[in-house]
Design a protein around this motif. Structure first.
Motif, PDB file in Angstrom:
ATOM      1  N   ASP A  65      15.653  -0.976 -13.963  1.00 25.96           N
ATOM      2  CA  ASP A  65      16.234  -0.133 -12.916  1.00 25.96           C
ATOM      3  C   ASP A  65      16.723   1.171 -13.544  1.00 25.96           C
ATOM      4  N   SER A  66      17.191   2.084 -12.714  1.00 26.80           N
ATOM      5  CA  SER A  66      17.552   3.423 -13.176  1.00 26.80           C
ATOM      6  C   SER A  66      18.677   3.411 -14.196  1.00 26.80           C
ATOM      7  N   LEU A  67      19.678   2.538 -14.001  1.00 23.88           N
ATOM      8  CA  LEU A  67      20.807   2.523 -14.914  1.00 23.88           C
ATOM      9  C   LEU A  67      20.400   1.992 -16.287  1.00 23.88           C
ATOM     10  N   TYR A 120      14.849  12.036 -13.213  1.00 27.42           N
ATOM     11  CA  TYR A 120      14.059  10.809 -13.229  1.00 27.42           C
ATOM     12  C   TYR A 120      14.862   9.588 -12.787  1.00 27.42           C
ATOM     13  N   GLN A 121      16.060   9.429 -13.341  1.00 28.33           N
ATOM     14  CA  GLN A 121      16.835   8.233 -13.020  1.00 28.33           C
ATOM     15  C   GLN A 121      17.767   8.427 -11.836  1.00 28.33           C
ATOM     16  N   GLY A 122      18.160   9.661 -11.554  1.00 27.96           N
ATOM     17  CA  GLY A 122      19.085   9.906 -10.450  1.00 27.96           C
ATOM     18  C   GLY A 122      18.411  10.176  -9.116  1.00 27.96           C
ATOM     19  N   TYR A 123      17.167  10.689  -9.157  1.00 27.38           N
ATOM     20  CA  TYR A 123      16.476  11.065  -7.926  1.00 27.38           C
ATOM     21  C   TYR A 123      15.087  10.447  -7.771  1.00 27.38           C
ATOM     22  N   GLY A 124      14.452  10.065  -8.874  1.00 29.36           N
ATOM     23  CA  GLY A 124      13.058   9.628  -8.810  1.00 29.36           C
ATOM     24  C   GLY A 124      12.810   8.482  -7.863  1.00 29.36           C
ATOM     25  N   ARG A 125      13.734   7.533  -7.836  1.00 28.60           N
ATOM     26  CA  ARG A 125      13.580   6.367  -6.953  1.00 28.60           C
ATOM     27  C   ARG A 125      14.367   6.530  -5.659  1.00 28.60           C
ATOM     28  N   GLY A 126      14.832   7.740  -5.418  1.00 25.95           N
ATOM     29  CA  GLY A 126      15.623   8.023  -4.230  1.00 25.95           C
ATOM     30  C   GLY A 126      16.892   8.761  -4.604  1.00 25.95           C
ATOM     31  N   ASN A 155      20.152   8.763  -5.151  1.00 30.63           N
ATOM     32  CA  ASN A 155      21.174   7.734  -5.325  1.00 30.63           C
ATOM     33  C   ASN A 155      22.465   8.358  -5.877  1.00 30.63           C
ATOM     34  N   LYS A 156      23.443   8.564  -5.018  1.00 28.33           N
ATOM     35  CA  LYS A 156      24.681   9.246  -5.413  1.00 28.33           C
ATOM     36  C   LYS A 156      25.460   8.453  -6.458  1.00 28.33           C
ATOM     37  N   LEU A 157      25.480   7.123  -6.338  1.00 28.79           N
ATOM     38  CA  LEU A 157      26.207   6.300  -7.299  1.00 28.79           C
ATOM     39  C   LEU A 157      25.603   6.454  -8.693  1.00 28.79           C
ATOM     40  N   ILE A 158      24.284   6.352  -8.780  1.00 26.41           N
ATOM     41  CA  ILE A 158      23.619   6.500 -10.072  1.00 26.41           C
ATOM     42  C   ILE A 158      23.863   7.899 -10.636  1.00 26.41           C
ATOM     43  N   GLN A 159      23.813   8.930  -9.789  1.00 23.06           N
ATOM     44  CA  GLN A 159      24.032  10.300 -10.256  1.00 23.06           C
ATOM     45  C   GLN A 159      25.426  10.445 -10.861  1.00 23.06           C
ATOM     46  N   THR A 160      26.422   9.839 -10.225  1.00 24.68           N
ATOM     47  CA  THR A 160      27.787   9.873 -10.765  1.00 24.68           C
ATOM     48  C   THR A 160      27.853   9.136 -12.098  1.00 24.68           C
ATOM     49  N   GLN A 161      27.220   7.982 -12.178  1.00 24.84           N
ATOM     50  CA  GLN A 161      27.203   7.215 -13.426  1.00 24.84           C
ATOM     51  C   GLN A 161      26.501   7.987 -14.540  1.00 24.84           C
ATOM     52  N   LEU A 162      25.434   8.705 -14.204  1.00 26.67           N
ATOM     53  CA  LEU A 162      24.722   9.506 -15.199  1.00 26.67           C
ATOM     54  C   LEU A 162      25.611  10.621 -15.738  1.00 26.67           C
ATOM     55  N   GLN A 163      26.366  11.259 -14.861  1.00 27.70           N
ATOM     56  CA  GLN A 163      27.290  12.309 -15.301  1.00 27.70           C
ATOM     57  C   GLN A 163      28.356  11.737 -16.234  1.00 27.70           C
ATOM     58  N   GLN A 164      28.854  10.550 -15.904  1.00 28.90           N
ATOM     59  CA  GLN A 164      29.861   9.917 -16.741  1.00 28.90           C
ATOM     60  C   GLN A 164      29.285   9.534 -18.106  1.00 28.90           C
ATOM     61  N   LEU A 165      28.070   9.007 -18.114  1.00 31.19           N
ATOM     62  CA  LEU A 165      27.414   8.657 -19.370  1.00 31.19           C
ATOM     63  C   LEU A 165      27.236   9.880 -20.257  1.00 31.19           C
ATOM     64  N   TYR A 166      26.806  10.972 -19.643  1.00 33.50           N
ATOM     65  CA  TYR A 166      26.585  12.176 -20.430  1.00 33.50           C
ATOM     66  C   TYR A 166      27.898  12.691 -21.021  1.00 33.50           C
TER      67      TYR A 166
END
Length: 209
Positions: free
Chosen positions: A61-63, A103-109, A111-122
């Motif tokens: 999955d994206s995460l 790719y991981q935040g928008y590619g599969r749709g 996804n606001k939750l994933i986008q927030t998690q990606l920002q936190q990871l970065y």
């Protein structure tokens, strides 16, 4: 850091590898010390992770993908990018943080939750460090995928093999990301001659070198 960090982003087959090589040659002709690198990869540790992400058919999955990308990126930053910038080099990177968001935040749709998690990871791995300049090579995904699939010796096709809606989402994601900072991001139409694309990139670079 006294160097200059430039990233190239875009969908599959946009011509990033060609344009980043041409820019490296142009900058070196001006006497610049240039490091060319890529993601995922670029450092010894990150290159061991790369095959997991770009080859095979793993159904992560994206995460999960983002965690692997983040581990590779941290090693890349610590061992390659940051030391080169401290030496005053121009660092050219084929993909970076914006590809992960696309790719991981928008590619599969969217996804606001994933986008927030990606920002936190970065933030965890890089704090407030961002590229000085980002070129987004924009191309119709149908044209880009044909280019990519026609490329001889290309065995890293995990993302190319995803359906066309994934790649259409990617294109829109990069365009949306670019709206966040019109100074850092420069969108270049990649559906034109290699020389024309290079000239447009150099026109932007005139402000930096």
């Amino acid at each position: 850091m006294s160097g200059l960090f430039i990233t190239f982003e875009g969908g599959e087959g946009a011509g990033k590898s060609t344009q980043i090589r041409l820019l490296k040659e142009a900058l070196e002709s001006l006497g610049k010390n240039v490091l060319l690198t890529r993601e995922p990869g670029g450092s010894e540790g990150a290159e061991t992770i790369r095959p997991l992400l770009v080859s095979g058919n793993s159904d992560w999955d994206s995460l999960t993908e983002a965690l692997l990308f983040s581990a590779a990126r941290r090693d890349h930053l610590v061992h390659k990018i940051w030391p080169a910038l401290k030496r005053g080099s121009v660092v050219l990177c084929d993909r970076f943080m914006d590809s992960t968001m696309a790719y991981q935040g928008y590619g599969r749709g969217d996804n606001k939750l994933i986008q927030t998690q990606l920002q936190q990871l970065y933030q965890m791995i890089a704090s407030d460090f961002v590229p000085d300049l980002t070129f987004i090579l924009d191309i119709d995904p149908i044209i880009g995928l044909k280019r990519s699939c026609d490329r001889a010796g290309n065995t890293e096709r995990r993302f190319e093999n995803m359906d066309i809606s994934f790649h259409q989402n990617l294109r829109q994601a990069f365009l949306k990301i670019a709206k966040n900072d019109s100074k850092r991001y420069h969108i270049i139409c990649a559906d034109q001659s290699v020389e024309n694309v290079h000239q447009q990139i150099m026109k932007v670079m005139n402000e930096y070198v």
